[in-house]
Scaffold this motif. Structure first.
Motif, PDB file in Angstrom:
ATOM      1  N   VAL A  84      -0.583   1.860   7.592  1.00  0.00           N
ATOM      2  CA  VAL A  84      -0.652   2.926   5.751  1.00  0.00           C
ATOM      3  C   VAL A  84      -1.722   2.950   4.821  1.00  0.00           C
ATOM      4  O   VAL A  84      -1.845   1.515   5.155  1.00  0.00           O
ATOM      5  N   PHE A  85      -3.252   3.411   4.765  1.00  0.00           N
ATOM      6  CA  PHE A  85      -4.490   3.619   4.653  1.00  0.00           C
ATOM      7  C   PHE A  85      -4.029   3.321   3.035  1.00  0.00           C
ATOM      8  O   PHE A  85      -3.338   4.184   2.450  1.00  0.00           O
ATOM      9  N   GLN A  86      -5.007   2.770   1.573  1.00  0.00           N
ATOM     10  CA  GLN A  86      -5.320   3.402   0.616  1.00  0.00           C
ATOM     11  C   GLN A  86      -5.027   4.455   0.073  1.00  0.00           C
ATOM     12  O   GLN A  86      -4.266   5.567  -0.667  1.00  0.00           O
ATOM     13  N   ASN A  87      -5.815   6.269   0.712  1.00  0.00           N
ATOM     14  CA  ASN A  87      -5.934   7.323   0.201  1.00  0.00           C
ATOM     15  C   ASN A  87      -4.838   7.862   1.848  1.00  0.00           C
ATOM     16  O   ASN A  87      -5.485   8.251   2.464  1.00  0.00           O
ATOM     17  N   PRO A  88      -4.299   8.693   0.668  1.00  0.00           N
ATOM     18  CA  PRO A  88      -3.276   9.197   2.019  1.00  0.00           C
ATOM     19  C   PRO A  88      -3.913  10.344   2.007  1.00  0.00           C
ATOM     20  O   PRO A  88      -3.493  10.852   3.706  1.00  0.00           O
ATOM     21  N   ASP A  89      -5.119  11.035   2.057  1.00  0.00           N
ATOM     22  CA  ASP A  89      -5.187  12.379   1.945  1.00  0.00           C
ATOM     23  C   ASP A  89      -6.143  11.648   3.094  1.00  0.00           C
ATOM     24  O   ASP A  89      -6.226  12.699   3.996  1.00  0.00           O
ATOM     25  N   ASN A  90      -6.462  10.697   3.413  1.00  0.00           N
ATOM     26  CA  ASN A  90      -7.513  10.580   4.484  1.00  0.00           C
ATOM     27  C   ASN A  90      -6.585  10.326   6.198  1.00  0.00           C
ATOM     28  O   ASN A  90      -7.386  10.434   6.794  1.00  0.00           O
ATOM     29  N   ILE A 161       1.803  -2.374   7.884  1.00  0.00           N
ATOM     30  CA  ILE A 161       0.645  -2.886   6.796  1.00  0.00           C
ATOM     31  C   ILE A 161       0.321  -1.728   5.514  1.00  0.00           C
ATOM     32  O   ILE A 161       0.018  -0.651   6.670  1.00  0.00           O
ATOM     33  N   VAL A 162       0.285  -2.283   4.693  1.00  0.00           N
ATOM     34  CA  VAL A 162       0.457  -1.236   4.029  1.00  0.00           C
ATOM     35  C   VAL A 162      -0.508  -1.576   3.429  1.00  0.00           C
ATOM     36  O   VAL A 162      -0.881  -2.767   2.451  1.00  0.00           O
ATOM     37  N   ASP A 163      -1.831  -0.963   2.933  1.00  0.00           N
ATOM     38  CA  ASP A 163      -3.537  -1.555   2.939  1.00  0.00           C
ATOM     39  C   ASP A 163      -3.749  -0.632   1.132  1.00  0.00           C
ATOM     40  O   ASP A 163      -4.181   0.115   1.099  1.00  0.00           O
ATOM     41  N   GLU A 164      -2.883  -1.755   0.163  1.00  0.00           N
ATOM     42  CA  GLU A 164      -3.612  -1.454  -0.925  1.00  0.00           C
ATOM     43  C   GLU A 164      -3.395   0.574  -1.729  1.00  0.00           C
ATOM     44  O   GLU A 164      -3.516   1.617  -1.396  1.00  0.00           O
TER      45      GLU A 164
END
Length: 278
Positions: A84-90, A161-164
């Motif tokens: 899971v990345f920092q910006n959910p919109d992406n 994995i959760v990134d920021e």
């Protein structure tokens, strides 16, 4: 056997002379929450992408659930690891929340009945069932991040994995996500890797590694490491509120026992002191 084993991991981005990561080694037992901390540009996100196989190792070895992270094994690795990345919109690709959570399952070609069951289960885990038919654009930042987490959980990974993931959220949204991660950790079924520069978040983990200049600085228990202000400041990380409070009280002649490592323990200790002084 460790769920994640990293041995002498090294990686250099194309066109760069200095490695972004060099000679990093550590292991993470199954079910543990590992916080990977470091200031911006330290190499922590690069490390996370190497573990998930999103970047190719230049040297060293990484295994996930006993499986070497190599090009030949990427499909199997991605069945074990969700990112899971920092910006959910992406990350949104569906027209509704439910469609978005189902996207990864569609790629796995699961039967529709099983897919629907997993979507429902994942949305319930993040308390977003009532939003299943909403468009992602109608959600708040915290809600979007919870949906992104639901999409990861629906894959039934062994490693999350959760990134920021709280970096772009307001305090309420941040609290929601951290509460969710704590609840997921309590099940004991997931190995969690959280990449952050926020020491307040990192202190919730079982294990912490610090990356700076692409190298491993320290590997240990967050409750112990967080109390070392010099270590934090040397590597451009802010001390936690608890450490700051302890120091402020010390200047007033109030010595706080070192073993007190949480705010709840601090409140209990102060209450006992006040009660005994009556």
């Amino acid at each position: 056997m460790a769920m994640i084993e990293v041995k002498n991991a090294t990686f250099t981005y194309p066109g760069s002379e200095a490695p972004a990561l060099e000679g990093v080694s550590f292991s993470v037992p199954a079910g543990r929450w590992l916080a990977i901390v470091g200031h911006n540009g330290s190499g922590k996100s690069t490390l996370a992408r190497l573990i998930d196989g999103l970047l190719p190792l230049a040297a060293g070895e990484i295994t996930v659930d006993g499986l070497p992270v190599t090009v030949d094994n990427l499909t199997s690795v991605h069945q074990r690891v969700a990112f899971v990345f920092q910006n959910p919109d992406n990350q949104f690709v569906g027209t509704t929340v439910a469609d978005d959570v189902a996207f990864g399952l569609e790629n796995q070609r699961l039967p529709r009945a099983e897919m629907q069951e997993r979507v429902d289960q994942a949305l319930a885990q993040v308390e977003m069932t009532a939003f299943a038919d909403r468009e992602p654009a109608q959600l708040s930042g915290g809600q979007k991040q919870r949906v992104a987490l639901a999409g990861a959980l629906a894959l039934h990974p062994k490693v999350l994995i959760v990134d920021e993931v709280t970096a772009m959220l307001d305090p309420e949204g941040k609290e929601q996500i951290m509460t969710l991660l704590k609840r997921l950790h309590q099940t004991g079924n997931l190995t969690i890797l959280s990449i952050t520069h926020d020491t307040e978040e990192a202190r919730l983990a079982d294990q912490m590694i610090m990356i700076d200049g692409g190298r491993l600085v320290v590997d240990g228990a967050p409750k112990e490491l967080m109390q070392d202000r010099q270590l934090m400041e040397t590597h451009q990380l802010a001390p936690t509120f608890l450490v700051t409070l302890k120091e402020a009280l010390a200047t007033r002649g109030i010595a706080i026992p070192r073993e007190i490592s949480t705010e709840d323990e601090m409140v209990k200790w102060i209450w006992q002191k006040l009660s005994s002084s009556k």
